[in-house]
Design a protein around this motif. Structure first.
Motif, PDB file in Angstrom:
ATOM      1  N   ALA A   1     -21.223  32.273 -43.389  1.00  0.00           N
ATOM      2  CA  ALA A   1     -22.324  33.551 -43.439  1.00  0.00           C
ATOM      3  C   ALA A   1     -23.027  32.678 -44.915  1.00  0.00           C
ATOM      4  O   ALA A   1     -24.172  32.966 -44.955  1.00  0.00           O
ATOM      5  CB  ALA A   1     -22.113  34.527 -44.188  1.00  0.00           C
TER       6      ALA A   1
ATOM      7  N   GLY B   1     -24.918  29.280 -43.286  1.00  0.00           N
ATOM      8  CA  GLY B   1     -26.698  30.253 -43.138  1.00  0.00           C
ATOM      9  C   GLY B   1     -27.427  30.285 -44.282  1.00  0.00           C
ATOM     10  O   GLY B   1     -28.566  30.494 -43.577  1.00  0.00           O
TER      11      GLY B   1
ATOM     12  N   GLY C   1     -30.807  28.808 -43.570  1.00  0.00           N
ATOM     13  CA  GLY C   1     -31.896  29.276 -43.820  1.00  0.00           C
ATOM     14  C   GLY C   1     -33.656  28.833 -45.061  1.00  0.00           C
ATOM     15  O   GLY C   1     -34.456  29.043 -44.946  1.00  0.00           O
TER      16      GLY C   1
ATOM     17  N   ASN D   1     -35.167  36.010 -45.228  1.00  0.00           N
ATOM     18  CA  ASN D   1     -34.112  36.146 -44.198  1.00  0.00           C
ATOM     19  C   ASN D   1     -34.146  36.478 -42.707  1.00  0.00           C
ATOM     20  O   ASN D   1     -33.136  36.105 -41.447  1.00  0.00           O
ATOM     21  CB  ASN D   1     -34.020  37.653 -43.806  1.00  0.00           C
ATOM     22  CG  ASN D   1     -33.639  38.028 -45.399  1.00  0.00           C
ATOM     23  OD1 ASN D   1     -33.287  37.518 -46.294  1.00  0.00           O
ATOM     24  ND2 ASN D   1     -34.707  39.419 -45.919  1.00  0.00           N
TER      25      ASN D   1
ATOM     26  N   ILE E   1     -32.820  32.346 -41.203  1.00  0.00           N
ATOM     27  CA  ILE E   1     -31.735  33.017 -41.685  1.00  0.00           C
ATOM     28  C   ILE E   1     -30.758  33.133 -40.501  1.00  0.00           C
ATOM     29  O   ILE E   1     -29.720  32.385 -39.583  1.00  0.00           O
ATOM     30  CB  ILE E   1     -30.983  33.340 -43.065  1.00  0.00           C
ATOM     31  CG1 ILE E   1     -31.130  32.876 -43.956  1.00  0.00           C
ATOM     32  CG2 ILE E   1     -29.502  33.569 -42.274  1.00  0.00           C
ATOM     33  CD1 ILE E   1     -30.331  33.829 -44.825  1.00  0.00           C
ATOM     34  N   ALA E   2     -31.836  34.416 -39.777  1.00  0.00           N
ATOM     35  CA  ALA E   2     -31.664  34.721 -38.126  1.00  0.00           C
ATOM     36  C   ALA E   2     -31.536  33.425 -37.298  1.00  0.00           C
ATOM     37  O   ALA E   2     -30.601  33.193 -36.086  1.00  0.00           O
ATOM     38  CB  ALA E   2     -32.470  36.162 -37.970  1.00  0.00           C
TER      39      ALA E   2
ATOM     40  N   ASN F   1     -28.784  30.723 -37.700  1.00  0.00           N
ATOM     41  CA  ASN F   1     -27.581  31.482 -37.160  1.00  0.00           C
ATOM     42  C   ASN F   1     -27.603  31.345 -35.914  1.00  0.00           C
ATOM     43  O   ASN F   1     -26.862  30.896 -34.570  1.00  0.00           O
ATOM     44  CB  ASN F   1     -27.514  32.545 -37.710  1.00  0.00           C
ATOM     45  CG  ASN F   1     -26.675  32.314 -39.139  1.00  0.00           C
ATOM     46  OD1 ASN F   1     -26.725  30.726 -39.555  1.00  0.00           O
ATOM     47  ND2 ASN F   1     -26.975  33.411 -39.760  1.00  0.00           N
TER      48      ASN F   1
ATOM     49  N   SER G   1     -22.034  36.477 -34.912  1.00  0.00           N
ATOM     50  CA  SER G   1     -23.088  35.528 -35.466  1.00  0.00           C
ATOM     51  C   SER G   1     -23.673  36.328 -36.337  1.00  0.00           C
ATOM     52  O   SER G   1     -24.522  36.608 -37.176  1.00  0.00           O
ATOM     53  CB  SER G   1     -23.564  34.788 -34.206  1.00  0.00           C
ATOM     54  OG  SER G   1     -24.718  34.668 -34.874  1.00  0.00           O
TER      55      SER G   1
ATOM     56  N   THR H   1     -24.282  36.488 -40.164  1.00  0.00           N
ATOM     57  CA  THR H   1     -25.806  36.820 -40.480  1.00  0.00           C
ATOM     58  C   THR H   1     -26.202  37.645 -41.489  1.00  0.00           C
ATOM     59  O   THR H   1     -27.118  37.821 -42.348  1.00  0.00           O
ATOM     60  CB  THR H   1     -26.827  36.475 -39.088  1.00  0.00           C
ATOM     61  OG1 THR H   1     -26.536  35.735 -38.467  1.00  0.00           O
ATOM     62  CG2 THR H   1     -28.619  37.018 -39.938  1.00  0.00           C
TER      63      THR H   1
END
Length: 477
Positions: free
Chosen positions: A116, A119, A123, A135, A138-139, A142, A330, A334
């Motif tokens: 986390a 990430g 991100g 956001n 980050i997704a 990951n 994951s 995330t």
């Protein structure tokens, strides 16, 4: 037949047959060198200076902490070629087939936490580079790490080998730029030395190394069984200690010279230190971060399937189970990254300090058992047998673990709680040293005083641990 890098890994929690072993111990250097060459390591090194510790003392603490912590980490790495099994599977011999689930749950939390926070940094870097929403970035980061993890060890190792050279060269330019583009001398008088902050910095560095302990042997287990303990130890130690100390020092200096611009881990600030092509250095840093996210995700996957394997009394993991498990971890990581990306440095510091409380006693018990009690001799098939010599819960290890964790509490220093002994020591946190000593001594004494469990002595007969026999028995299960 050696498996291709583009095939999904066959041996998740299983014993790795000798026909599938390959490589040299020196490959461990690039693996662990690259693992630390990322912004999360840099950000962790920035914490002591951000709290007010002078930069030279922060660098000295990083050198000391990594030098000590990497000893334990590398000793775990040396177990891999000898046993050929994952690190936390091996801990069934100390804690029992079912007892090993407790430390495994804590380790899963650790991996998800690192995934986390990693990430968040990755991100942010992607968002700064491409102008995307944080956001979404980050997704995406990951998701890329998830793809690497699904393929497993060989894909991770191949990626890390490339990344180690590329990021290493990039950070040479970035480090030179950091020193030549900023007023280093002017930053030296800043801050105020206290023993509490210094020992916190040492704890952060040492714990950074100890967090690798639960999965470091997962990579070295693919080396041939005749790989020497000395070679496994020193290549692992050098790779991890050198790169992590370098990155901690980089973070400490960056915070000292430009606290606002660096902001605890700004990838744009880091990439700009080269003085040219910042987009290129940003891309290299992103590549390294994504691979390391894959390493964290792989560790979480290995821990979860070890838990489920123990509960179901099974070995092996089907490809579909592997994919779904990795996707699940994951997704959780995330969500946590997106929800908790504020107050980053403070959250990271508290997370690492608390990890030390639970990881140090485990690593101490595991190493004492491997090197001093059982002296590298284990019944490998029995480790996978819920009714075997390591069945149930081993009260000796669990007692040593629980007592050591309890002994750490009075010496603990956190924003929420400061133990009475820590107050007496003027806020110096030596809890991890207490946990290390108490768990080691108590476990060793209990194993010597009560050597038999279920009628078995700690060290099995030589013929029960024959590697070829183990491979055949496990293949037949």
């Amino acid at each position: 037949m050696v498996q291709s890098k583009l095939e999904v890994e066959k041996y998740s929690t299983d014993f790795v047959p000798h026909s599938e072993r390959f490589g040299k111990a020196r490959s461990l250097f690039s693996l662990w060198f690259a693992t630390n060459m990322n912004v999360l390591t840099v950000a962790t090194g920035a914490i002591p200076v951000a709290l007010g510790l002078p930069v030279l003392w922060a660098v000295a603490a990083a050198v000391l902490g990594h030098a000590v912590g990497a000893v334990f980490m590398a000793l775990h790495s040396a177990q891999g070629p000898i046993l050929g099994i994952p690190q936390m599977i091996q801990s069934r011999a100390q804690f029992g087939y079912l007892g090993s689930i407790l430390p495994l749950v804590l380790v899963v939390i650790m991996y998800i936490g690192y995934f986390a926070v990693g990430g968040v940094l990755t991100g942010n870097a992607l968002a700064e580079w491409l102008g995307w929403d944080v956001n979404i970035s980050i997704a995406v980061a990951n998701a890329l790490a998830t793809i690497v993890t699904i393929y497993g060890y060989r894909m991770i190792r191949a990626s890390v080998t490339v990344v180690s050279w590329v990021t290493g060269l990039a950070f040479v330019f970035l480090t030179v730029g950091l020193f030549t583009r900023n007023d280093i001398a002017g930053s030296l008088p800043q801050g105020q030395f206290t023993w509490g902050l210094f020992f916190l910095a040492v704890t952060l560095a040492a714990t950074w190394q100890l967090t690798y302990a639960p999965y470091v042997a997962d990579y070295s287990r693919y080396l041939p069984a005749n790989t020497s303990v000395r070679a496994s130890f020193w290549w692992t130690y050098a790779g991890s200690a050198v790169s992590s100390t370098w990155m901690f020092a980089f973070g400490a200096i960056a915070t000292a010279v430009a606290a606002d611009a660096f902001a605890g881990g700004s990838v744009s600030f880091i990439a700009a230190q080269a003085g040219f092509a910042p987009w290129l250095f940003l891309a290299v840093i992103l590549l390294g971060n994504i691979v390391i996210l894959g390493v964290d995700l792989y560790g979480g996957f290995m821990s979860i399937v070890t838990i489920t394997g123990a509960l179901k009394a099974s070995t092996g993991v089907r490809p579909v189970t592997r994919v779904l498990t990795v996707l699940g971890i994951s997704a959780v990581g995330t969500v946590l990254a997106i929800a908790g990306r504020g107050d980053f440095l403070n959250t990271l510091m508290n997370f690492i300090v608390l990890l030390a409380v639970f990881l140090v006693p485990w690593t101490s018990i595991n190493l004492i058992d491997f090197y001093l009690v059982r002296k590298e001799n284990y019944d490998i098939p029995a480790i996978y047998d819920p009714a075997g010599r390591y069945r149930g819960i081993d009260w000796r290890a669990m007692t040593a673990y629980a007592v050591a964790v309890a002994a750490e509490v009075p010496f603990l220093v956190t924003p929420m709680f400061t133990g009475p002994f820590a107050e007496y020591l003027d806020g110096v946190d030596v809890s991890w040293l207490i946990g290390l000593a108490v768990s080691a001594v108590l476990f060793y004494v209990l194993m010597k005083k009560y050597p038999r469990r279920h009628g078995f002595l700690p060290t099995p007969e030589a013929d029960s641990i024959n590697p070829e026999q183990a491979s055949q028995q496990l293949a037949a299960r």
